[in-house]
Design a protein around this motif. Sequence first.
Motif, PDB file in Angstrom:
ATOM      1  N   MET A 128     -44.828  12.083  -9.819  1.00 49.49           N
ATOM      2  CA  MET A 128     -44.404  12.058  -8.438  1.00 49.49           C
ATOM      3  C   MET A 128     -42.907  12.343  -8.396  1.00 49.49           C
ATOM      4  O   MET A 128     -42.147  11.824  -9.206  1.00 49.49           O
ATOM      5  CB  MET A 128     -44.703  10.703  -7.814  1.00 49.49           C
ATOM      6  CG  MET A 128     -44.264  10.603  -6.374  1.00 49.49           C
ATOM      7  SD  MET A 128     -44.646   9.027  -5.586  1.00 49.49           S
ATOM      8  CE  MET A 128     -46.335   9.323  -5.163  1.00 49.49           C
ATOM      9  N   LYS A 129     -42.515  13.142  -7.434  1.00 49.69           N
ATOM     10  CA  LYS A 129     -41.107  13.477  -7.264  1.00 49.69           C
ATOM     11  C   LYS A 129     -40.629  12.966  -5.900  1.00 49.69           C
ATOM     12  O   LYS A 129     -41.263  13.219  -4.882  1.00 49.69           O
ATOM     13  CB  LYS A 129     -40.929  14.993  -7.337  1.00 49.69           C
ATOM     14  CG  LYS A 129     -39.504  15.449  -7.138  1.00 49.69           C
ATOM     15  CD  LYS A 129     -39.414  16.963  -7.214  1.00 49.69           C
ATOM     16  CE  LYS A 129     -38.010  17.458  -6.929  1.00 49.69           C
ATOM     17  NZ  LYS A 129     -37.946  18.928  -6.923  1.00 49.69           N
ATOM     18  N   PHE A 130     -39.529  12.239  -5.896  1.00 51.75           N
ATOM     19  CA  PHE A 130     -38.890  11.742  -4.677  1.00 51.75           C
ATOM     20  C   PHE A 130     -37.571  12.475  -4.502  1.00 51.75           C
ATOM     21  O   PHE A 130     -36.774  12.528  -5.435  1.00 51.75           O
ATOM     22  CB  PHE A 130     -38.552  10.249  -4.799  1.00 51.75           C
ATOM     23  CG  PHE A 130     -39.700   9.316  -4.718  1.00 51.75           C
ATOM     24  CD1 PHE A 130     -39.873   8.531  -3.595  1.00 51.75           C
ATOM     25  CD2 PHE A 130     -40.596   9.199  -5.761  1.00 51.75           C
ATOM     26  CE1 PHE A 130     -40.921   7.634  -3.520  1.00 51.75           C
ATOM     27  CE2 PHE A 130     -41.654   8.310  -5.698  1.00 51.75           C
ATOM     28  CZ  PHE A 130     -41.819   7.525  -4.576  1.00 51.75           C
ATOM     29  N   THR A 131     -37.316  12.991  -3.325  1.00 55.31           N
ATOM     30  CA  THR A 131     -36.020  13.583  -3.010  1.00 55.31           C
ATOM     31  C   THR A 131     -35.466  12.877  -1.782  1.00 55.31           C
ATOM     32  O   THR A 131     -36.127  12.819  -0.745  1.00 55.31           O
ATOM     33  CB  THR A 131     -36.149  15.093  -2.724  1.00 55.31           C
ATOM     34  OG1 THR A 131     -36.742  15.737  -3.852  1.00 55.31           O
ATOM     35  CG2 THR A 131     -34.782  15.703  -2.449  1.00 55.31           C
ATOM     36  N   THR A 132     -34.285  12.339  -1.903  1.00 58.50           N
ATOM     37  CA  THR A 132     -33.625  11.720  -0.752  1.00 58.50           C
ATOM     38  C   THR A 132     -33.047  12.829   0.108  1.00 58.50           C
ATOM     39  O   THR A 132     -32.195  13.595  -0.340  1.00 58.50           O
ATOM     40  CB  THR A 132     -32.513  10.763  -1.214  1.00 58.50           C
ATOM     41  OG1 THR A 132     -33.087   9.771  -2.067  1.00 58.50           O
ATOM     42  CG2 THR A 132     -31.830  10.108  -0.028  1.00 58.50           C
ATOM     43  N   LEU A 133     -33.524  12.917   1.344  1.00 58.45           N
ATOM     44  CA  LEU A 133     -33.015  13.933   2.266  1.00 58.45           C
ATOM     45  C   LEU A 133     -31.822  13.423   3.052  1.00 58.45           C
ATOM     46  O   LEU A 133     -30.918  14.194   3.374  1.00 58.45           O
ATOM     47  CB  LEU A 133     -34.121  14.381   3.223  1.00 58.45           C
ATOM     48  CG  LEU A 133     -35.349  15.007   2.559  1.00 58.45           C
ATOM     49  CD1 LEU A 133     -36.365  15.406   3.621  1.00 58.45           C
ATOM     50  CD2 LEU A 133     -34.957  16.200   1.703  1.00 58.45           C
ATOM     51  N   ILE A 134     -31.839  12.138   3.368  1.00 54.32           N
ATOM     52  CA  ILE A 134     -30.673  11.558   4.049  1.00 54.32           C
ATOM     53  C   ILE A 134     -30.661  10.051   3.848  1.00 54.32           C
ATOM     54  O   ILE A 134     -31.705   9.415   3.786  1.00 54.32           O
ATOM     55  CB  ILE A 134     -30.642  11.925   5.551  1.00 54.32           C
ATOM     56  CG1 ILE A 134     -29.209  11.915   6.060  1.00 54.32           C
ATOM     57  CG2 ILE A 134     -31.518  11.014   6.390  1.00 54.32           C
ATOM     58  CD1 ILE A 134     -28.967  12.814   7.227  1.00 54.32           C
ATOM     59  N   GLU A 135     -29.463   9.531   3.714  1.00 55.63           N
ATOM     60  CA  GLU A 135     -29.211   8.092   3.673  1.00 55.63           C
ATOM     61  C   GLU A 135     -27.726   7.888   3.928  1.00 55.63           C
ATOM     62  O   GLU A 135     -27.047   8.815   4.338  1.00 55.63           O
ATOM     63  CB  GLU A 135     -29.689   7.476   2.356  1.00 55.63           C
ATOM     64  CG  GLU A 135     -29.079   8.076   1.116  1.00 55.63           C
ATOM     65  CD  GLU A 135     -28.434   7.042   0.217  1.00 55.63           C
ATOM     66  OE1 GLU A 135     -28.627   5.840   0.398  1.00 55.63           O
ATOM     67  OE2 GLU A 135     -27.696   7.459  -0.670  1.00 55.63           O
ATOM     68  N   ASN A 136     -27.218   6.714   3.667  1.00 52.51           N
ATOM     69  CA  ASN A 136     -25.837   6.371   4.017  1.00 52.51           C
ATOM     70  C   ASN A 136     -24.785   7.092   3.194  1.00 52.51           C
ATOM     71  O   ASN A 136     -23.615   7.107   3.572  1.00 52.51           O
ATOM     72  CB  ASN A 136     -25.620   4.862   3.877  1.00 52.51           C
ATOM     73  CG  ASN A 136     -26.479   4.067   4.827  1.00 52.51           C
ATOM     74  OD1 ASN A 136     -27.214   4.613   5.645  1.00 52.51           O
ATOM     75  ND2 ASN A 136     -26.416   2.762   4.721  1.00 52.51           N
ATOM     76  N   THR A 137     -25.175   7.642   2.055  1.00 53.53           N
ATOM     77  CA  THR A 137     -24.241   8.368   1.205  1.00 53.53           C
ATOM     78  C   THR A 137     -24.850   9.716   0.842  1.00 53.53           C
ATOM     79  O   THR A 137     -26.053   9.916   0.968  1.00 53.53           O
ATOM     80  CB  THR A 137     -23.931   7.594  -0.094  1.00 53.53           C
ATOM     81  OG1 THR A 137     -25.144   7.408  -0.824  1.00 53.53           O
ATOM     82  CG2 THR A 137     -23.295   6.247   0.198  1.00 53.53           C
ATOM     83  N   ALA A 138     -24.016  10.640   0.389  1.00 49.15           N
ATOM     84  CA  ALA A 138     -24.502  11.959  -0.030  1.00 49.15           C
ATOM     85  C   ALA A 138     -23.937  12.270  -1.408  1.00 49.15           C
ATOM     86  O   ALA A 138     -22.793  11.921  -1.714  1.00 49.15           O
ATOM     87  CB  ALA A 138     -24.076  13.032   0.963  1.00 49.15           C
ATOM     88  N   ILE A 139     -24.729  12.948  -2.228  1.00 47.02           N
ATOM     89  CA  ILE A 139     -24.293  13.278  -3.587  1.00 47.02           C
ATOM     90  C   ILE A 139     -23.408  14.512  -3.635  1.00 47.02           C
ATOM     91  O   ILE A 139     -22.854  14.837  -4.668  1.00 47.02           O
ATOM     92  CB  ILE A 139     -25.498  13.469  -4.530  1.00 47.02           C
ATOM     93  CG1 ILE A 139     -26.364  14.632  -4.052  1.00 47.02           C
ATOM     94  CG2 ILE A 139     -26.290  12.194  -4.661  1.00 47.02           C
ATOM     95  CD1 ILE A 139     -27.410  15.072  -5.059  1.00 47.02           C
ATOM     96  N   SER A 140     -23.277  15.188  -2.496  1.00 47.74           N
ATOM     97  CA  SER A 140     -22.497  16.427  -2.444  1.00 47.74           C
ATOM     98  C   SER A 140     -21.840  16.538  -1.073  1.00 47.74           C
ATOM     99  O   SER A 140     -22.426  16.141  -0.068  1.00 47.74           O
ATOM    100  CB  SER A 140     -23.437  17.617  -2.672  1.00 47.74           C
ATOM    101  OG  SER A 140     -22.826  18.822  -2.284  1.00 47.74           O
TER     102      SER A 140
END
Length: 132
Positions: free
Chosen positions: A1-13
């Motif tokens: 299973m693959k999870f991708t965070t599309l939005i939350e309180n912080t961003a990796i880029s």
Amino acid sequence: MKFTTLIENTAISPDLTAEHGLSLFLETDRCKLLFDAGQSGAFADNAQKLGIDLKTADHAILSHGHYDHGGGMTRFLERNRRAKLYVSRHAFGDYCNGTQKYIGLDPSLQASGRIVYVDEEKEIAPDLKLYN
């Protein structure tokens, strides 16, 4: 299973938008699903930047009836014309914060014709069940 965070309180880029709320895209061998849609449509912009086509989602799940999890769901339903939206029957309650500011969902979502209410257990795909 693959999870991708599309939005939350912080961003990796710096190319991705962050906002108070949550949206995840989950992929298995059998299906793809959107779990929550953040507070705005920014999750969809992030999905595009991450190479995720929201049209491929088989299902959408809304964890609960607050704007920061379902505010972008209208944008998802515009992009994806086939996925059902699974929600608790209580998701469209009259939710307010401590200052009586409305923090619930846009009531017009109910008119989409794609809502599936989950009252107890609901199997939405083989080996994928929702519980209320």
